[in-house]
Design a protein around this motif. Structure first.
Motif, PDB file in Angstrom:
ATOM      1  N   UNK A   1       4.905   5.310  -5.470  1.00 24.88           N
ATOM      2  CA  UNK A   1       5.002   5.265  -6.933  1.00 24.88           C
ATOM      3  C   UNK A   1       4.529   6.567  -7.574  1.00 24.88           C
ATOM      4  N   UNK A   2       3.734   7.344  -6.889  1.00 25.28           N
ATOM      5  CA  UNK A   2       3.383   8.647  -7.471  1.00 25.28           C
ATOM      6  C   UNK A   2       3.992   9.797  -6.671  1.00 25.28           C
ATOM      7  N   UNK A   3       5.097   9.496  -6.013  1.00 21.15           N
ATOM      8  CA  UNK A   3       5.925  10.577  -5.500  1.00 21.15           C
ATOM      9  C   UNK A   3       5.693  10.994  -4.067  1.00 21.15           C
ATOM     10  N   UNK A   4       4.881  10.251  -3.319  1.00 27.18           N
ATOM     11  CA  UNK A   4       4.712  10.581  -1.905  1.00 27.18           C
ATOM     12  C   UNK A   4       6.025  10.267  -1.186  1.00 27.18           C
ATOM     13  N   UNK A   5       6.556  11.274  -0.511  1.00 21.19           N
ATOM     14  CA  UNK A   5       7.864  11.086   0.133  1.00 21.19           C
ATOM     15  C   UNK A   5       7.722  10.276   1.419  1.00 21.19           C
TER      16      UNK A   5
ATOM     17  N   UNK B   1      12.685  -1.475  -2.700  1.00 20.96           N
ATOM     18  CA  UNK B   1      12.255  -1.060  -4.029  1.00 20.96           C
ATOM     19  C   UNK B   1      10.739  -1.073  -4.120  1.00 20.96           C
ATOM     20  N   UNK B   2      10.208  -0.058  -4.737  1.00 15.29           N
ATOM     21  CA  UNK B   2       8.758   0.053  -4.872  1.00 15.29           C
ATOM     22  C   UNK B   2       8.192  -1.156  -5.609  1.00 15.29           C
ATOM     23  N   UNK B   3       8.861  -1.517  -6.708  1.00 18.74           N
ATOM     24  CA  UNK B   3       8.339  -2.624  -7.518  1.00 18.74           C
ATOM     25  C   UNK B   3       8.298  -3.919  -6.703  1.00 18.74           C
TER      26      UNK B   3
ATOM     27  N   UNK C   1       0.841  -1.200   0.000  1.00 15.33           N
ATOM     28  CA  UNK C   1       0.000   0.000   0.000  1.00 15.33           C
ATOM     29  C   UNK C   1       0.881   1.258   0.000  1.00 15.33           C
TER      30      UNK C   1
ATOM     31  N   UNK D   1       2.394   1.947  -3.361  1.00 15.70           N
ATOM     32  CA  UNK D   1       1.507   2.653  -4.290  1.00 15.70           C
ATOM     33  C   UNK D   1       1.664   4.159  -4.099  1.00 15.70           C
ATOM     34  N   UNK D   2       1.663   4.576  -2.830  1.00 13.85           N
ATOM     35  CA  UNK D   2       1.848   6.013  -2.557  1.00 13.85           C
ATOM     36  C   UNK D   2       3.208   6.490  -3.070  1.00 13.85           C
TER      37      UNK D   2
ATOM     38  N   UNK E   1       2.169  -7.930  -2.596  1.00 14.70           N
ATOM     39  CA  UNK E   1       0.721  -7.938  -2.410  1.00 14.70           C
ATOM     40  C   UNK E   1       0.139  -9.343  -2.431  1.00 14.70           C
TER      41      UNK E   1
ATOM     42  N   UNK F   1       5.433  -3.865  -4.260  1.00 15.68           N
ATOM     43  CA  UNK F   1       4.127  -4.093  -4.884  1.00 15.68           C
ATOM     44  C   UNK F   1       3.915  -5.576  -5.166  1.00 15.68           C
ATOM     45  N   UNK F   2       5.025  -6.272  -5.435  1.00 17.64           N
ATOM     46  CA  UNK F   2       4.890  -7.704  -5.693  1.00 17.64           C
ATOM     47  C   UNK F   2       4.519  -8.459  -4.421  1.00 17.64           C
TER      48      UNK F   2
END
Lengths: 218, 355
Positions: free
Chosen positions: B270-274, B347-349, B264, B267-268, B355, B352-353
């Motif tokens: 991934x669009x730049x939430x620090x 890592x973000x990716x 979760x 996801x944040x 999940x 996300x995996x």
């Protein structure tokens, strides 16, 4: 060029070989490039470097002509750079509309403006307005991935990076998501990482990596 | 950059089963910790009260009759100590024995002692002054009791009006008929009861007051404990550190819950939430979960604690429970973002995996 990677080297800690070696890539606004190659050969790493989430050991990343580093990530992600990841990346308990609005809210937009723009993007990727209020966990995998595409585009980025966006979908859904992606992203520099030949074939240009012993760019 | 009101609204939207479970655990732990503190603190206070009844605050000034160099104690000096700072009560036993007194005419004489007016109050703060009293041990023999008539040698009679202190009172009071006497008399013994924390000062005061008499001046109990006021005892107990450990455990639990939300957070991200904005969001979510839990614990715990320790809900009990509950809650809220930071690494990716 909206996105330019110049002579990028990347190696993970405690690994012997470079994942990316002297890799260069330029993508103009309105152009789509499919980066293709087998799994595990550096496509996601390339996406991380291009998305300023991974710092290369050498080489530069330019976004709209300006050299950028990972320090710029939180400022550019969601605005100048949109990201679609391979997993179904939605917040399951939030509505479809909420999920799409988040990048705008994180950029300081008010909820009303964010909701209007998010609704427009959702419509562009083919989400039925009746589904905007549904919890994201209740929608299908294809719809969820299209929500991910809409969310990547809602900030009107000049660069859109998509990492295997159809990997977890069946063929029919993958085709729908792919079409929605190319249609909605026509005004961006789209870099699509995929090993799906059909999807890659929709791009203006294909760059193949990792098919020889060394992973090198064009 | 998130606007703060948007961040609050988003944190509110994120409230789900995890946060509700966390709030419930915090409520249970806060109640448990508050109860433990209340029960243990109450036990400690009772122990202190028992010690106090046994004379742990009393300084004993004794005239040794066999010591040729010693002088009887001046009853006026002893009574005058009642007006000194730090003295709760002072009084003593008159050296002179009273005329024989019996339970009935021609009966056997009862043991009896004169005491100065405030002597009984040294051992029982609620004792009534100036009344004839019967010692608890003497009363238990059945010889006399409260309400009994005393017959003096010259035929006069008196009524026993009250009971002298408790069973822990000095034997000289517990085993005799206790008769009030004016202070203008020589004393065999003077007791000085100090306020909590002033026993040492009481010894010094007695030495100064009875200087030159050759009296033996010692605390009534061989190993007097430092007695604090009930409020001081509550605070001392609450100032212990177990609550810090409780807060750390709660924060670790919150950190583990955050770990389950890595995808979760990705996801944040991934669009730049620090990271700092995510930490702020976690902090707000923690506050939203902990606040009602804290209010509930503050309301419920004193009531349950009072019923467990069979006491009324007094201000000190409420204060100590409230202090502990709030301290744990505040520290937990403060530590949770720290414990949650590990969930934001990686890592973000990859996240996300997960999940």
């Amino acid at each position: 060029m909206s996105l330019e990677l110049r002579s990028v080297h990347f190696r993970y800690p405690r690994m012997d070989a470079d994942v990316l070696r002297d890799f260069s890539l330029s993508v103009a606004r309105g152009e789509s490039v499919a980066v293709m190659g087998p799994s595990g050969r550096g496509k996601s790493t390339l996406m991380g470097v291009a998305g300023l989430m991974l710092a290369p050991q050498s080489g530069r990343v330019f976004v709209n002509g300006i050299a950028r580093t990972t320090k710029d990530a939180s400022r550019l992600l969601g605005r100048e750079i949109g990201v679609v990841l391979q997993s179904v990346n939605v917040l399951p308990r939030r509505s479809v509309l909420d999920n799409t609005m988040l990048p705008l809210l994180s950029s300081g937009y008010g909820r009303d403006i964010a909701a209007r723009r998010a609704a427009r993007c959702l419509a562009e990727v083919g989400i039925d307005p009746a589904d905007f209020g549904r919890q994201a966990r209740g929608v299908s995998g294809g719809q969820a991935q299209r929500v991910g595409v809409a969310r990547a585009l809602v900030g009107e980025p000049s660069v859109l990076l998509a990492d295997e966006p159809t990997a977890s979908l069946d063929a029919r859904t993958a085709r729908l998501v792919g079409e929605a992606l190319f249609s909605a992203a026509r005004s961006t520099a789209l870099v699509l990482m995929t090993h799906d030949e059909t999807l890659g074939g929709l791009a203006d240009r294909i760059v193949r990596i990792g098919e020889t012993s060394d992973i090198e760019g064009e | 950059m998130w606007r703060f009101d948007s961040l609050i609204a988003d944190a509110q939207s994120n409230m789900g089963p995890r946060q509700v479970a966390f709030g419930a655990v915090v409520f249970a732990v806060l109640c448990g910790a508050g109860l433990v503190y209340a029960v243990q603190g109450s036990g400690a206070i009772r122990q202190q009260e028992a010690l106090e009844s046994a004379g742990s605050l009393v300084v004993d000034v004794r005239y040794e009759e066999g010591n040729d160099l010693a002088l009887p104690l001046d009853g006026r000096v002893c009574e005058a100590l009642n007006s000194m700072a730090g003295v709760e009560a002072a009084g003593g036993v008159v050296l002179m024995s009273p005329d024989p007194v019996a339970a009935f005419k021609s009966g056997p004489p009862l043991p009896a002692r004169y005491v100065t007016v405030n002597a009984l109050r040294v051992w029982d703060p609620r004792a009534e002054l100036g009344l004839i009293a019967v010692g608890g041990n003497l009363e238990s023999t059945g010889a006399v009791s409260v309400g009994s008539t005393l017959v003096w040698g010259d035929g006069r009679t008196s009524i026993i009006a009250t009971r002298a202190a408790s069973l822990v009172a000095p034997d000289v009071l517990a085993s005799a008929v206790v008769l009030p006497h004016v202070a203008d008399a020589e004393l065999q013994e003077c007791w000085i009861k100090m306020v909590p924390g002033q026993l040492e000062a009481g010894v010094n005061l007695a030495r100064a007051a009875f200087a030159g008499t050759g009296a033996t001046i010692i605390p009534w109990l061989d190993e007097p404990k430092q007695i604090m006021t009930p409020a001081q005892q509550w605070h001392a107990f609450a100032d212990g550190r177990p609550w810090v450990a409780v807060s750390i455990l709660l924060a670790v639990f919150a950190g583990l819950l955050s770990w389950t939300r890595r995808s979760e957070f990705a996801v944040y991200r991934a669009f730049g939430t620090s990271d700092s904005q995510l930490v702020t969001m976690i902090l707000i979510e923690t506050l939203i979960a902990v606040l009602p839990a804290t209010l509930g614990a503050v309301t419920v715990t004193p009531v349950v604690a009072a019923s467990m320790v069979h006491e009324t809900i007094d201000a000190e009990l409420i204060e100590v429970v409230t202090r502990i509950v709030i301290a744990i809650a505040v520290l937990t809220v403060a530590l949770t973002p720290l414990a949650s930071r590990t969930a934001l690494r990686g890592k973000i990716a990859d996240q996300l995996k997960d999940r």
